[in-house]
Design an enzyme around this catalytic site. Structure first.
Site, short mmCIF file in Angstrom:
data_model
loop_
_atom_site.label_atom_id
_atom_site.label_comp_id
_atom_site.label_asym_id
_atom_site.label_seq_id
_atom_site.Cartn_x
_atom_site.Cartn_y
_atom_site.Cartn_z
N HIS A 46 -5.92 2.99 1.18
CA HIS A 46 -5.12 4.00 1.57
C HIS A 46 -5.91 4.33 3.04
O HIS A 46 -5.11 5.00 3.80
CB HIS A 46 -4.89 4.94 0.73
N ASP A 102 0.76 -1.07 0.06
CA ASP A 102 0.02 -0.04 0.08
C ASP A 102 0.84 1.12 -0.09
O ASP A 102 1.56 1.55 1.00
CB ASP A 102 -0.92 -0.13 1.25
N HIS A 103 1.10 1.97 -1.02
CA HIS A 103 2.21 2.91 -1.16
C HIS A 103 2.02 3.94 -0.29
O HIS A 103 2.90 4.76 0.06
CB HIS A 103 2.37 3.24 -2.80
#
Ligand code: BG6
Length: 483
Positions: free
Chosen positions: A237, A174-175
């Site tokens: 996110h 999950d960047h």
């Protein structure tokens, strides 16, 4: 297996994510001398290319996506010396064999596979690697989001991956967790004694998490239309941000301790079902409007067909545990909103008895992650000067601008952190299977609620803060979204 990887194999190496994020991040790590000296990088995709072609492709990606002031030919040459390429397609066995040979030839120890492809290929690629004898101990796999589109598809993907890779060798990206500001949230909470006594329902009245984007669907219409804001942003996110705000202090900063605490938050989320969706959630879809004075088309015009997909979602969540009992967490995200902002705001309870009348506003702690990193504590202070009417208050901010504070430091894209951790086998900033599945379980129920209640996105003009339903969602409970 705590050794640094000897080989990073990127599946989908000629794709958009590779070009915009992954390759520039490798370049950044190279520039700072953070890649292990012996690390090789093997690109693979369907596109036919040889090693030289891939090196040119990488040079082009760096030229386009690394800021001009950070470009340096010697760094690029160093990176290019590590590179190789092998075309392969998972449904073509012979090509996978050739890839297997290339992997064996390049690897001198641990191997990281980064699957930056459509998620439907994750299980087949892992299966193929297993069959080639390339999925054993000393190998690990990085998976991009989204892991599926609901709990059932996520479980199927996770099962397929697990047949080859044990969970401690699966790194789900999950960047947002790679962003400096997100890690700073952990530093703020657990590196300071000041906040912890206040970080609970006794002192916090409400929390708002906003991830606002100005962009539209940017040529990704086919993917996006299947996902919508809920699957694309909320399920991952926003829920990860919520977890970091709401979790209990872990006993150590290590992969399992941190992820155990995040999981408990996800498991404590109060379900929102068909009976609640109309009061607890809002959906929107942008229509034509204007951003920064420029006209922009609506979602349906960009997509070129009718669609009921939401480009905006807002909801009021509750974390039903002792710490957060009764505290609403307002979450919202959308495309084509007026500005690009990612922030978390904790609004504290008002003073129990105001000797200054209605002037005293509740304190707010704002943790801004994007576009700039900033931590702001809004306090009441006396307005300087003499006033016959008595003491006048103004809201002022204790303001920490990370860029000013650490100005000389380069802003690192999230994938630098994530690649470094994956290469070094540190899983703390990756998402565990049970987290992903708990997040889907919660969002699936909401999606089912919308379907059951026949709730469809309301239009909002591009360049506005979402549909009227979003304002009403907060207003109904006597709250207001931060402007
Ligand atoms: C991605 C979503 O995960 O995150 C995109 O698929 C979104 O739709 C992007 O634009 C936002 O990331 P960032 O880093 O620009 O906030």
């Amino acid at each position: 297996m705590d050794t640094a990887a000897s080989l990073l194999t990127i599946f989908g190496a000629s794709g958009d994510l590779a070009r915009r994020m992954l390759l520039p991040s490798l370049y950044g790590l190279e520039a700072d001398g953070l890649l292990p000296g012996t690390l090789r990088v093997l690109g693979t995709a369907r596109s036919d290319m040889d090693d030289e072609g891939f090196r040119r492709f990488v040079a082009d990606a760096i030229a386009r996506h690394v800021p001009a002031g950070e470009q340096d030919d010697t760094v690029l040459e160093r990176l290019q010396r590590r590179l190789g390429y092998q075309a392969a397609s998972v449904d073509d066995e012979a090509s996978m064999h050739r890839l297997g040979e290339a992997v064996r030839a390049a690897a001198g120890g641990d191997i990281v596979y980064h699957l930056s492809t459509a998620p439907r290929f994750y299980a087949p690629i892992c299966g193929a690697l297993g069959a080639l004898g390339l999925g054993g101990p000393g190998t690990r796999v990085l998976l991009e989001k989204p892991i599926g589109k609901d709990l059932a598809s996520a479980t199927a993907i996770n099962d397929g991956v697990a047949r080859v890779f044990d969970e401690d060798r699966v790194f789900r990206v999950d960047h947002y967790l790679g962003k400096e500001g997100v890690q700073n949230l952990l530093a703020l909470r657990f590196g300071n004694g000041l906040f912890e006594p206040l970080w609970n329902a006794r002192h916090v009245q409400q929390v708002q998490v906003t991830v606002a984007e100005t962009v539209g669907v940017e040529g990704r219409g086919d993917y996006y239309d299947e996902s919508g804001a809920t699957r694309d942003m909320l399920q991952n996110h926003l829920l990860q941000l919520l977890c970091l705000v709401a979790m209990e202090p872990p006993a150590q900063f290590d992969a399992n301790a941190v992820r155990n605490e995040k999981l408990k938050v996800l498991q404590s989320l109060r379900p929102i079902g068909a009976a609640d969706v109309r009061t607890e959630t809002a959906l929107g879809q942008y229509t034509a409007g204007a951003l920064a004075g420029q006209p922009v088309p609506g979602y349906l015009e960009e997509l070129g067909r009718p669609s009921g997909t939401e480009t905006f979602v807002a909801l009021r969540a509750h974390v039903d545990n002792w710490r957060w009992s009764g505290v609403p967490f307002y979450l919202r995200t959308g495309k084509r909103l007026p500005s690009r902002v990612t922030e978390i705001a904790l609004q504290f309870r008002p003073v129990p008895h105001s000797i200054f009348g209605a002037q005293a506003q509740p304190n707010v702690l704002v943790i801004r992650l994007q576009p700039e990193e900033r931590i702001e504590l809004r306090l009441m202070s006396k307005t300087p000067g003499l006033d016959r009417a008595g003491l006048r208050l103004s809201e002022v901010a204790l303001d920490l601008d990370m860029h000013e504070e650490f100005g000389a430091l380069r802003r690192r894209p999230a994938y630098e952190r994530l690649y470094l951790d994956a290469i070094e086998n540190t899983g703390t900033l990756f998402v565990r299977r049970d987290e992903v599945e708990a997040a889907w379980r919660w969002t699936d129920q909401i999606q089912a609620g919308w379907a059951q209640a026949g709730m469809r996105p309301e239009p909002y003009p591009a360049g506005t803060w979402g549909p009227p339903g979003a304002l009403m969602l907060a207003g109904r409970h006597g709250h207001a979204w931060r402007a």
